[in-house]
Design a protein around this motif. Structure first.
Motif, mmCIF file in Angstrom:
data_model
loop_
_atom_site.group_PDB
_atom_site.id
_atom_site.type_symbol
_atom_site.label_atom_id
_atom_site.label_comp_id
_atom_site.label_asym_id
_atom_site.label_seq_id
_atom_site.Cartn_x
_atom_site.Cartn_y
_atom_site.Cartn_z
ATOM 1 N N GLU A 123 0.832 -1.214 0.000
ATOM 2 C CA GLU A 123 0.000 0.000 0.000
ATOM 3 C C GLU A 123 0.868 1.266 0.000
ATOM 4 O O GLU A 123 0.593 2.221 -0.738
ATOM 5 C CB GLU A 123 -0.936 0.005 1.219
ATOM 6 N N PHE A 124 1.896 1.284 0.830
ATOM 7 C CA PHE A 124 2.771 2.454 0.917
ATOM 8 C C PHE A 124 3.531 2.660 -0.386
ATOM 9 O O PHE A 124 3.576 3.773 -0.938
ATOM 10 C CB PHE A 124 3.735 2.272 2.087
ATOM 11 N N LEU A 125 4.115 1.605 -0.919
ATOM 12 C CA LEU A 125 4.877 1.717 -2.169
ATOM 13 C C LEU A 125 3.973 2.116 -3.335
ATOM 14 O O LEU A 125 4.352 2.946 -4.173
ATOM 15 C CB LEU A 125 5.578 0.388 -2.477
ATOM 16 N N ALA A 126 2.775 1.561 -3.373
ATOM 17 C CA ALA A 126 1.851 1.881 -4.461
ATOM 18 C C ALA A 126 1.386 3.333 -4.383
ATOM 19 O O ALA A 126 1.218 4.000 -5.415
ATOM 20 C CB ALA A 126 0.651 0.937 -4.432
ATOM 21 N N ALA A 127 1.168 3.835 -3.177
ATOM 22 C CA ALA A 127 0.723 5.225 -3.021
ATOM 23 C C ALA A 127 1.789 6.195 -3.530
ATOM 24 O O ALA A 127 1.475 7.175 -4.223
ATOM 25 C CB ALA A 127 0.392 5.507 -1.557
ATOM 26 N N VAL A 132 3.722 4.008 12.404
ATOM 27 C CA VAL A 132 2.649 3.480 11.568
ATOM 28 C C VAL A 132 1.681 4.578 11.140
ATOM 29 O O VAL A 132 1.101 4.523 10.045
ATOM 30 C CB VAL A 132 1.913 2.334 12.300
ATOM 31 N N LEU A 133 1.504 5.614 11.967
ATOM 32 C CA LEU A 133 0.602 6.696 11.581
ATOM 33 C C LEU A 133 1.182 7.527 10.440
ATOM 34 O O LEU A 133 0.441 8.122 9.657
ATOM 35 C CB LEU A 133 0.280 7.576 12.782
ATOM 36 N N ALA A 134 2.506 7.575 10.325
ATOM 37 C CA ALA A 134 3.120 8.256 9.183
ATOM 38 C C ALA A 134 2.801 7.513 7.885
ATOM 39 O O ALA A 134 2.503 8.133 6.860
ATOM 40 C CB ALA A 134 4.625 8.359 9.379
ATOM 41 N N LEU A 135 2.876 6.188 7.925
ATOM 42 C CA LEU A 135 2.510 5.408 6.742
ATOM 43 C C LEU A 135 1.044 5.621 6.390
ATOM 44 O O LEU A 135 0.683 5.836 5.227
ATOM 45 C CB LEU A 135 2.776 3.922 6.988
#
Length: 390
Positions: free
Chosen positions: A68-72, A271-274
């Motif tokens: 999810e992070f990489l795709a965003a 985790v909230l930064a992600l």
């Protein structure tokens, strides 16, 4: 749909800009236009995503290398900057400046030089000198059509044997200069010719106005390089921490990640930064566009008021950032006298240009990332202070 005129009281929130203004200016209870965060609440989509994540109730260790992070991030670069990146080249860091510091350690040795365009973001000086390296400045020149880099002077600096890194700020803080494709190509060629690695800090990449677009270093890069950035400036989430970068060379990337995890123990992200980055890059586009419109309006307000009061300034809004880099040299006022008048008479805190190096003398940097009602007080305070000295 988004009300940026709403005033949010930040007092008592451990806020650097408001609660600790005395640390830098010696006096509390000043109206601050200082550190580059904004006085706006962040995007509703981010706040909703954070609320949902908190409602889960478990805040254990997490991994930044998730789909999810990489795709965003990939989505954001493709849709906002027309750049297709390889998600496997991405790295994480707690902040852009941590990442800058680590790559300085990785790509140079104590006593080596890091080339920087000046005036420069003050944290650059600290990161370089704090790692026992030397700042090698290349001054930008102010011309009628904007800020100019003399590439012959840049090459003279890059060609010195002690020069190992070009630390690029793109867009440039504090001038707001947006580098053209031709300028970036020339810098890339010069760095390759002289064996100089490039660290490109692109944290202001989403805050670009006008015809000249931001061009990620990725599009011109050669040799060893890193592009470092974060959603923290664009979406006003620096207190969550979290940044990311692109390091295309596998060996350099692995060395960086080994230091992050093995030496510094920082590979588990907040985790909230992600959560915030994913929401921002997948859902925050409309909010950001509305914010950009408001900030441009703020910058034009500064220009209109200053140029009406002092036509000789002929101040033009910057190409990027919500930081008004104001050349006061035509007024021939003393920098320290101006700061005294701002602090003690007008009760406002505006960053002196000397914070950003010798080339900043005669300038101030005014943060316009705030509701217009606050900005009006700051601009009028600046005008009143200047008038009192003339």
């Amino acid at each position: 749909m988004f009300d940026f005129s709403k005033v949010v009281d930040r007092h008592g929130t451990w806020c650097t800009q408001w609660d600790y203004v005395a640390d830098r200016f010696g006096t509390a209870d000043l109206l601050p236009f200082t550190i580059s965060d904004m006085d706006f609440a962040t995007a509703p989509c981010i706040l909703e995503a954070l609320t949902q994540r908190l409602s889960h109730g478990v805040l254990g260790y997490s991994r930044w290398k998730n789909d999810e992070f990489l795709a965003a991030i990939s989505h954001w670069f493709l849709t906002r900057h027309n750049t297709r990146i390889d998600p496997q080249s991405l790295v994480y860091g707690p902040s852009v400046i941590y990442m800058v510091s680590e790559l300085i350690r990785q790509w140079s040795s104590a006593g080596d030089a890091v080339v920087v365009h000046t005036p420069a973001y003050d944290a650059f000086y600290k990161a370089i000198e704090g790692n026992q390296r030397t700042v090698l400045p290349v001054g930008l020149e102010k011309r009628s059509d904007g800020w100019y880099c003399d590439m012959a002077k840049l090459e003279a600096a890059l060609s010195r044997p002690e020069s190992k890194i070009l630390l690029l700020c793109s867009p440039q803080n504090p001038t707001g200069k947006v580098w053209t494709h031709e300028e970036l190509e020339t810098m890339a060629d010069l760095c390759q010719r002289h064996g100089v690695n490039v660290i490109s800090d692109e944290i202001h990449m989403d805050m670009v106005w006008g015809e000249q677009p931001h061009i990620p270093w990725f599009n011109v890069a050669r040799g060893d390089w890193a592009l470092l950035t974060s959603g923290s400036k664009s979406f006003n989430i620096p207190a969550l921490t979290g940044a990311y970068g692109i390091i295309e060379d596998a060996n350099s990337r692995n060395d960086y990640l080994s230091a992050l995890k093995g030496r510094d123990g920082l590979s588990s992200p907040a985790v909230l930064a992600l959560t915030a980055h994913i929401a921002a890059y997948q859902q925050g586009e409309r909010w950001l566009d509305a914010l950009r419109d408001y900030l441009v309006g703020n910058l034009h307000y500064v220009a209109d008021e200053l140029n009406t009061a002092f036509p000789e300034l002929n101040w033009q809004i910057p190409q990027s950032t919500y930081l008004a880099w104001i050349d006061l040299r035509p007024l021939r006022v003393d920098d320290q006298a101006l700061q005294n008048a701002l602090i003690h008479q007008q009760k406002v805190a505006i960053m002196p240009g000397s914070t950003y190096g010798e080339e900043g003398c005669g300038f101030v940097r005014l943060n316009t990332g705030c509701p217009r009602s606050k900005l009006e007080k700051g601009v009028q305070g600046l005008i009143n202070a200047l008038r009192s000295l003339r």
